[in-house]
Enzyme design. Structure first.
Site, short mmCIF file in Angstrom:
data_model
loop_
_atom_site.label_atom_id
_atom_site.label_comp_id
_atom_site.label_asym_id
_atom_site.label_seq_id
_atom_site.Cartn_x
_atom_site.Cartn_y
_atom_site.Cartn_z
N GLU A 111 91.01 31.03 -45.62
CA GLU A 111 92.06 31.53 -44.72
C GLU A 111 92.97 30.40 -44.23
O GLU A 111 92.48 29.35 -43.78
CB GLU A 111 91.39 32.23 -43.54
CG GLU A 111 92.37 32.84 -42.54
CD GLU A 111 91.65 33.55 -41.40
OE1 GLU A 111 92.32 34.29 -40.67
OE2 GLU A 111 90.43 33.36 -41.24
N LYS A 135 97.13 39.74 -43.11
CA LYS A 135 95.96 40.11 -42.31
C LYS A 135 96.31 41.29 -41.40
O LYS A 135 97.34 41.27 -40.72
CB LYS A 135 95.51 38.91 -41.49
CG LYS A 135 94.16 39.06 -40.79
CD LYS A 135 93.78 37.71 -40.18
CE LYS A 135 92.39 37.73 -39.54
NZ LYS A 135 92.03 36.39 -39.03
N CYS A 145 89.36 37.66 -43.54
CA CYS A 145 88.47 37.37 -42.41
C CYS A 145 88.18 38.60 -41.54
O CYS A 145 87.39 39.45 -41.90
CB CYS A 145 89.02 36.22 -41.57
SG CYS A 145 87.75 35.44 -40.51
N SER A 194 85.67 31.17 -40.40
CA SER A 194 84.63 31.68 -39.49
C SER A 194 83.86 30.52 -38.88
O SER A 194 83.07 29.87 -39.57
CB SER A 194 83.67 32.60 -40.27
OG SER A 194 82.60 33.02 -39.46
N GLY A 232 78.37 4.40 -23.89
CA GLY A 232 77.40 3.79 -23.00
C GLY A 232 76.01 4.23 -23.39
O GLY A 232 75.72 5.43 -23.45
N SER A 249 72.41 4.30 -22.19
CA SER A 249 71.74 4.13 -20.89
C SER A 249 70.23 4.00 -20.99
O SER A 249 69.58 3.66 -20.00
CB SER A 249 72.07 5.33 -20.00
OG SER A 249 71.46 6.51 -20.54
N GLY A 250 69.67 4.31 -22.15
CA GLY A 250 68.21 4.42 -22.25
C GLY A 250 67.73 5.83 -22.04
O GLY A 250 66.52 6.10 -22.07
N ASP A 266 70.33 11.69 -23.69
CA ASP A 266 71.65 12.17 -24.10
C ASP A 266 72.44 11.09 -24.84
O ASP A 266 73.01 11.35 -25.91
CB ASP A 266 72.44 12.65 -22.88
CG ASP A 266 71.80 13.84 -22.20
OD1 ASP A 266 71.22 14.68 -22.92
OD2 ASP A 266 71.87 13.94 -20.96
#
Length: 559
Positions: free
Chosen positions: A51, A120, A156, A183, A298, A300-301, A304
């Protein structure tokens, strides 16, 4: 393929699961030409692309620019001229405009010209889609005669909605349905697509080919996984997910119509693997398509930043990733060691820039204004903002994009600092709840996804996974000092955000009513922060931004 060849019963259809870039008309045309050349070498008669392939998807308000529409049409005409060589025809998506309106369209190219255009019909206007804003509804289409085979080409949403496009095509003589799609991924999407296509196959009695786009576009990830179902409801072929591919499928005509006799049967990843690979693809394409050579984050230990570093190295390679530890007096020895170990395991650059002096400088500058007040969140946020300023300075000096590292749990309840840890250009884990981050970290330590440029083995030290999460902005701080335990928080948030459940329904699941009220309040209160957050990969069915658009000024509480 001549008309007689088609009627004799062999039809080779190539599906191009490619990675176009929005706005790169010349680049997308080059990809189409390369795919057509590959399809020709494989003996294909027709190449099906996705698409709005020429423009990239979704082009959003780019289609309001007449110069852009003209550039897309010139590219389609140029590709059409290539088909005069007698090789494969092409089905390709593009935006078009005429005196009646602006349309999301496909062109069928063959014999050196555009032999048909279809528009479409069903324009999606929910979640991440906003097509009614920029496109007009197309007329109900009829089949296209391609070298003796009558092709129905629903675009679609034409197979997802209830307007009866596929039924109309079947009733007007279509023999095979080809559906070019844009999609986006969310968890479990492949199974949902299969169900949608099976419904149309059952209702029309026709085979349906689902050609899916591949690649990242801002928050969206298009995961590919193109497939088809035969008229007898059997899976005809299944292409790989999260990988650019071109597959040539062989179709044979029998007494009951066309049936796929040959095609790939790829494995579809599940759960953590799929989510990780979506984050990887979305992050890689955002960085590369926007021209960044390197990134900085960063380290940080904590969990995340560690998973973000792993995704960055997997996506770009260790030489393009720079990590920086920004310690303060409350940074633990464990965090210093864990961050260093993580960077070493990933093989990326690791620098240490202490923030004692800048934080002291800010505190000194504000001392007269703050005299007589108690130290608290304001002073904690100065630490985060000092880190943000340093990372942005590194970005400005060296041209490295700052990677934002906050998860969806934190973004939901405002457990993040504006102009501090929320700084950055892109966030690969923005749509992952905290417990999902842990699950992906464990999965990555045991697996190396295809196309990853990072090392095998334990890339996220086990101690980072095992220890209690902490922002380390005051002595002995733990996240659960001010938040419910993450398994509880994540479940409440999923109920509020993804499922829009009432408080009483959430309490019925076993949650404390006061806790649910507090989480709901924090969720609404943090809307202004989320409006200023970096874009990030969409993983769930309802991400912040495109899918969930709540007002900032909002006094409603479910009491």
């Amino acid at each position: 393929m001549t008309q007689e060849n088609a009627l004799s019963g062999i039809f080779r259809i190539a599906i191009g699961q490619l990675n176009p870039t929005v706005g790169d008309v010349a680049g997308n045309l080059a990809k189409a030409r390369e795919a057509r050349a590959d399809a020709a070498r494989e003996g294909a008669h027709l190449l099906v692309l996705t698409e709005l392939f020429i423009s990239g998807y979704p082009p959003e308000d780019l289609v309001l620019k007449p110069a852009f529409i003209r550039a897309c049409w010139k590219a389609v005409e140029s590709l059409a001229a290539d088909t005069a060589d007698g090789g494969p025809g092409v089905v390709i998506g593009f935006p078009r405009q005429d005196e009646t309106g602006r349309y999301n369209s496909v062109a069928v190219l063959d014999g050196g010209k555009v032999v048909a255009v279809r528009d479409k019909v069903d324009l999606p206007n929910y979640g991440e889609f906003d097509e009614k804003r920029v496109f007009h509804q197309g007329a109900m289409p009829g089949p296209v005669n391609f070298r003796g085979v009558r092709l129905g080409i629903p675009i679609c949403e034409d197979i997802w909605g209830e307007l009866g496009v596929c039924e109309t095509l079947a009733e007007s003589g279509a023999e095979i349905l080809l559906s070019p799609n844009g999609s986006p991924y969310y968890r479990g999407k492949v199974d949902i697509r299969h169900q949608v296509v099976l419904k149309q196959v059952i209702e029309t009695g026709l085979p349906l080919i689902y050609a899916a786009q591949l690649g990242g576009q801002d928050e969206l990830v298009f995961d590919g996984a193109s497939f088809a179902f035969n008229a007898d409801r059997s899976l005809a072929f299944q292409m790989s997910e999260f990988e650019t591919a071109l597959a040539v499928t062989t179709w044979k005509r029998g007494e009951s119509g066309w049936h796929c006799a040959e095609g790939p049967m790829a494995r579809i990843p599940e759960d953590e693997e799929a989510d990780y690979r979506a984050c990887l693809l979305g992050f890689r394409d955002y960085v590369n398509k926007n021209g960044f050579k390197t990134v900085v984050l960063g380290l940080s230990g904590g969990i995340d930043s560690a998973i973000c570093a792993a995704i960055a190295v997997d996506a770009l390679g260790e030489e393009r990733v720079r990590t920086v530890m920004l310690p303060y007096r409350y940074t633990s020895e464990d965090s210093l060691k864990d961050a260093a170990d993580c960077a070493k395991a990933l093989g990326c650059r690791y620098d240490i820039v202490p923030i004692e002096q800048p934080v002291t400088g800010f505190s000194s500058a504000l001392s007269d204004l703050f005299e007589g007040t108690e130290s608290g969140i304001t002073e904690e946020n100065l630490q985060s903002r000092a880190r943000g300023v340093i990372l942005m300075a590194i970005s400005n000096k060296f041209g490295a994009m700052v990677v934002t590292t906050g998860n969806k749990s934190e973004m939901s309840v405002g457990y993040a600092t504006l102009y501090g840890d929320m700084n950055g250009g892109f966030n690969p884990i923005k749509d992952l709840y905290k417990m999902q981050v842990y699950a992906l970290a464990r999965w990555r330590n045991e697996n190396v996804p295809p196309s990853a440029l990072g090392p095998s083995g334990e890339v996220i030290p086990q101690n980072i996974i095992d220890k209690a999460p902490s922002a380390e902005l005051r002595p002995d701080q733990k996240d659960q000092d001010s938040l419910p335990p993450y398994p509880v928080l994540d479940d409440i948030l999923e109920c509020l955000v993804e499922k829009e459940m009432a408080v009483e329904e959430i309490v019925a699941r076993g949650h404390d009513v006061a806790t649910v009220h507090r989480v709901e309040h924090l969720l609404y209160l943090a809307e202004y922060k989320r409006r200023q957050s970096a874009p990030g990969v969409k993983i769930t069915k309802k991400n912040f931004g495109r899918d969930r658009r709540y007002p900032i000024t909002n006094r409603f509480r479910d009491r």
